[in-house]
Motif scaffolding. Structure first.
Motif, short mmCIF file in Angstrom:
data_model
loop_
_atom_site.label_atom_id
_atom_site.label_comp_id
_atom_site.label_asym_id
_atom_site.label_seq_id
_atom_site.Cartn_x
_atom_site.Cartn_y
_atom_site.Cartn_z
N TRP A 172 -23.94 34.34 -39.94
CA TRP A 172 -23.43 34.30 -38.57
C TRP A 172 -23.52 32.89 -38.01
CZ3 TRP A 172 -20.44 36.61 -35.35
CH2 TRP A 172 -20.57 36.44 -33.98
N ARG A 173 -24.52 32.13 -38.49
CA ARG A 173 -24.71 30.79 -37.94
C ARG A 173 -23.68 29.80 -38.46
NH1 ARG A 173 -30.27 31.80 -38.59
NH2 ARG A 173 -30.30 30.64 -40.52
N HIS A 174 -23.03 30.12 -39.59
CA HIS A 174 -22.05 29.18 -40.15
C HIS A 174 -20.64 29.66 -39.86
CE1 HIS A 174 -25.61 27.95 -42.56
NE2 HIS A 174 -25.14 26.78 -42.19
N PHE A 175 -19.95 28.92 -39.02
CA PHE A 175 -18.60 29.33 -38.63
C PHE A 175 -17.67 29.26 -39.83
CE2 PHE A 175 -14.43 28.34 -36.70
CZ PHE A 175 -14.25 29.56 -36.05
N LEU A 176 -17.62 28.10 -40.47
CA LEU A 176 -16.80 27.94 -41.67
C LEU A 176 -17.69 28.21 -42.89
CD1 LEU A 176 -14.07 26.90 -42.95
CD2 LEU A 176 -15.20 24.68 -43.12
N PRO A 177 -17.36 29.23 -43.69
CA PRO A 177 -18.21 29.52 -44.85
C PRO A 177 -18.38 28.27 -45.72
CG PRO A 177 -16.57 31.24 -44.58
CD PRO A 177 -16.22 30.16 -43.60
N SER A 178 -19.59 28.07 -46.23
CA SER A 178 -19.86 26.83 -46.98
C SER A 178 -19.07 26.77 -48.28
CB SER A 178 -21.36 26.71 -47.24
OG SER A 178 -21.82 27.90 -47.85
N ASN A 179 -18.62 27.96 -48.78
CA ASN A 179 -17.87 27.94 -50.05
C ASN A 179 -16.34 27.96 -49.82
OD1 ASN A 179 -17.62 30.54 -49.15
ND2 ASN A 179 -18.18 31.52 -51.09
N ALA A 180 -15.90 27.74 -48.58
CA ALA A 180 -14.45 27.71 -48.33
C ALA A 180 -13.83 26.53 -49.07
CB ALA A 180 -14.18 27.60 -46.83
N LEU A 181 -12.69 26.79 -49.73
CA LEU A 181 -12.03 25.74 -50.52
C LEU A 181 -11.19 24.85 -49.61
CD1 LEU A 181 -10.73 27.96 -53.47
CD2 LEU A 181 -12.88 26.65 -53.37
N ARG A 182 -11.27 23.55 -49.86
CA ARG A 182 -10.42 22.60 -49.14
C ARG A 182 -9.11 22.42 -49.91
NH1 ARG A 182 -12.94 18.66 -45.35
NH2 ARG A 182 -14.79 19.72 -44.62
N PRO A 183 -8.02 22.09 -49.22
CA PRO A 183 -6.73 21.93 -49.92
C PRO A 183 -6.79 20.83 -50.99
CG PRO A 183 -6.37 22.11 -47.56
CD PRO A 183 -7.86 22.00 -47.76
N ASP A 184 -6.22 21.14 -52.15
CA ASP A 184 -6.03 20.13 -53.22
C ASP A 184 -4.71 19.41 -53.00
OD1 ASP A 184 -8.32 21.06 -54.88
OD2 ASP A 184 -7.10 22.88 -54.97
N VAL A 185 -3.72 20.17 -52.53
CA VAL A 185 -2.40 19.60 -52.25
C VAL A 185 -2.22 19.61 -50.74
CG1 VAL A 185 0.09 19.86 -52.57
CG2 VAL A 185 -1.49 20.50 -54.43
N GLU A 186 -2.11 18.42 -50.15
CA GLU A 186 -1.99 18.33 -48.70
C GLU A 186 -0.53 18.09 -48.32
OE1 GLU A 186 -5.06 15.41 -47.60
OE2 GLU A 186 -6.25 17.18 -47.04
N VAL A 187 0.01 18.99 -47.51
CA VAL A 187 1.43 18.99 -47.18
C VAL A 187 1.64 18.29 -45.84
CG1 VAL A 187 3.42 20.49 -46.71
CG2 VAL A 187 1.72 21.16 -48.43
N GLY A 188 2.69 17.45 -45.78
CA GLY A 188 3.12 16.87 -44.50
C GLY A 188 4.11 17.81 -43.85
N ASP A 189 5.38 17.39 -43.78
CA ASP A 189 6.39 18.23 -43.14
C ASP A 189 6.93 19.32 -44.06
OD1 ASP A 189 6.32 17.30 -40.62
OD2 ASP A 189 7.98 15.88 -40.84
N HIS A 190 7.12 18.97 -45.34
CA HIS A 190 7.70 19.92 -46.29
C HIS A 190 7.03 19.78 -47.64
CE1 HIS A 190 11.11 19.43 -43.44
NE2 HIS A 190 11.21 20.72 -43.63
N HIS A 191 7.06 20.85 -48.40
CA HIS A 191 6.61 20.78 -49.78
C HIS A 191 7.27 21.93 -50.53
CE1 HIS A 191 3.88 19.91 -53.11
NE2 HIS A 191 3.67 21.20 -53.23
N THR A 192 7.70 21.65 -51.75
CA THR A 192 8.29 22.72 -52.57
C THR A 192 7.40 22.97 -53.77
OG1 THR A 192 10.51 22.13 -51.86
CG2 THR A 192 10.34 23.49 -53.82
N LEU A 193 7.07 24.23 -53.93
CA LEU A 193 6.21 24.66 -55.03
C LEU A 193 7.06 25.54 -55.93
CD1 LEU A 193 3.18 25.06 -55.99
CD2 LEU A 193 3.08 26.97 -54.39
N VAL A 194 7.08 25.23 -57.23
CA VAL A 194 7.81 26.05 -58.18
C VAL A 194 6.83 26.58 -59.21
CG1 VAL A 194 9.69 26.15 -59.86
CG2 VAL A 194 9.89 24.65 -57.88
N LEU A 195 6.81 27.89 -59.36
CA LEU A 195 5.89 28.50 -60.32
C LEU A 195 6.59 29.69 -60.97
CD1 LEU A 195 2.81 28.29 -61.21
CD2 LEU A 195 2.46 30.27 -59.73
N GLY A 196 6.61 29.69 -62.31
CA GLY A 196 7.20 30.82 -63.04
C GLY A 196 8.61 31.15 -62.58
#
Ligand SMILES: [Zn+2]
Length: 313
Positions: free
Chosen positions: A157-181
């Motif tokens: 309860w004391r930690h607002f953001l869980p300590s194991n929350a993942l930070r973005p690896d890919v940081e998007v500005g205005d647009h980003h296209t992701l292609v998978l499979g």
């Protein structure tokens, strides 16, 4: 599959929310071929491809494990990509559970997510306080635990953001296209509820993942205890989404909506409501009105507030 769509179509067409629309069942429902939603707080929407699955939002800390279990029961391949629609903790708090189950997925988020996480850490106790005040009645769903004498629980309860929350690896500005499979996912940034929002357009499916631009409640577009929110830009984003003529829109809270005309009506009604609210406030500001007068004068029509996707909460 059809159940959630049938439900939302009926509720929107009748104009009456006669059963719950913001459901937290932790259950997975298919919305189309290889596309599914786990209804949680927030939802996690999953796209299955030959090269792995993409999840839009991780839900909160408390629900992360249940959500990943539901996804694993449906997708043989691991979640290789996790897209944050924005950095609110009910959307990122469950990311640790994704990492535990599938190894660290590639996390894609707007470039303002990391500064948000820094701010949550810097102002942790303040955030615990104001969110307990705002979400006190539903904090279990919000992914935080009530204060407790149990030391592990009160630590959470004391930690607002869980300590194991993942930070973005890919940081998007205005647009980003992701292609998978063979699936193309176009990510678009717009400000609305937050300054770090992304919405996703899947052109081959004519589908949008809307994050919190659509929540089946009145837009949480201003909150005196929190950082600036962006109603004008929010309205513009709704119109940009409508201009794609989507056949399916999947929000992070509330029901998915199908049908080009139905979606257009919903998005434009929300946009018009936000614009009208802003216009009334600014007109009074320019006329020299005081804050208190504005608060007690500006009104949204009752008929608008009665719409199943615009009810005040
Ligand atoms: Zn949310």
């Amino acid at each position: 599959m059809a159940d959630l769509i049938e439900l939302s179509s009926r509720i929107i067409d009748d104009g009456v929310a006669d059963e719950p629309v913001n459901r937290v069942t932790e259950e997975l429902s298919e919305l189309g071929d290889d596309l599914a939603i786990v209804e949680s707080f927030s939802h996690s929407v999953v796209l299955r491809t030959d090269e792995g699955a993409v999840a839009f939002d991780a839900s909160g800390k408390k629900s992360g494990i249940a959500v990943t279990e539901a996804i694993a029961g449906w997708s043989k391949l691991p979640v290789t990509h996790l897209v944050y629609t924005h950095g609110h903790i009910d959307h990122v708090g469950g990311s640790g559970a994704f990492a535990e189950r599938w190894g660290a997925p590639t996390v894609v988020g707007h470039e303002n997510v990391a500064p948000r996480f820094d701010r949550y850490e810097y102002t942790n106790d303040w955030n615990v306080d104001i969110n307990r005040r705002q979400f006190g009645g539903i904090r279990q769903d919000f992914g935080m635990m009530a204060p407790s004498t149990d030391s592990a629980t009160s630590a959470m309860w004391r930690h607002f953001l869980p300590s194991n929350a993942l930070r973005p690896d890919v940081e998007v500005g205005d647009h980003h296209t992701l292609v998978l499979g063979g699936e193309t996912i176009e990510l678009h940034h717009a400000r609305g509820e937050t300054d770090d929002h992304l919405w996703a357009w899947l052109p081959a499916r004519r589908a949008i993942m809307a994050g919190d631009f659509l929540i089946w409640n009145f837009p949480n577009a201003g909150n005196p205890q929190k950082v600036q929110r962006f109603p004008i830009e929010w309205a513009a984003a709704m119109r940009a989404m409508a201009a794609m003529d989507p056949e399916l829109i999947v929000p992070a809270h509330g029901l998915p909506i199908a049908g080009v005309d139905r979606i257009r009506t919903v998005l434009h009604t929300i946009a018009d409501t936000l614009d009208t609210l802003v216009a009334q406030v600014v007109e009074m500001m320019n006329g020299g009105a005081k804050l208190d007068e504005i608060v007690h004068t500006v009104r949204v029509p009752d008929a608008t507030l009665a719409l199943p996707y615009l009810r005040p909460l």
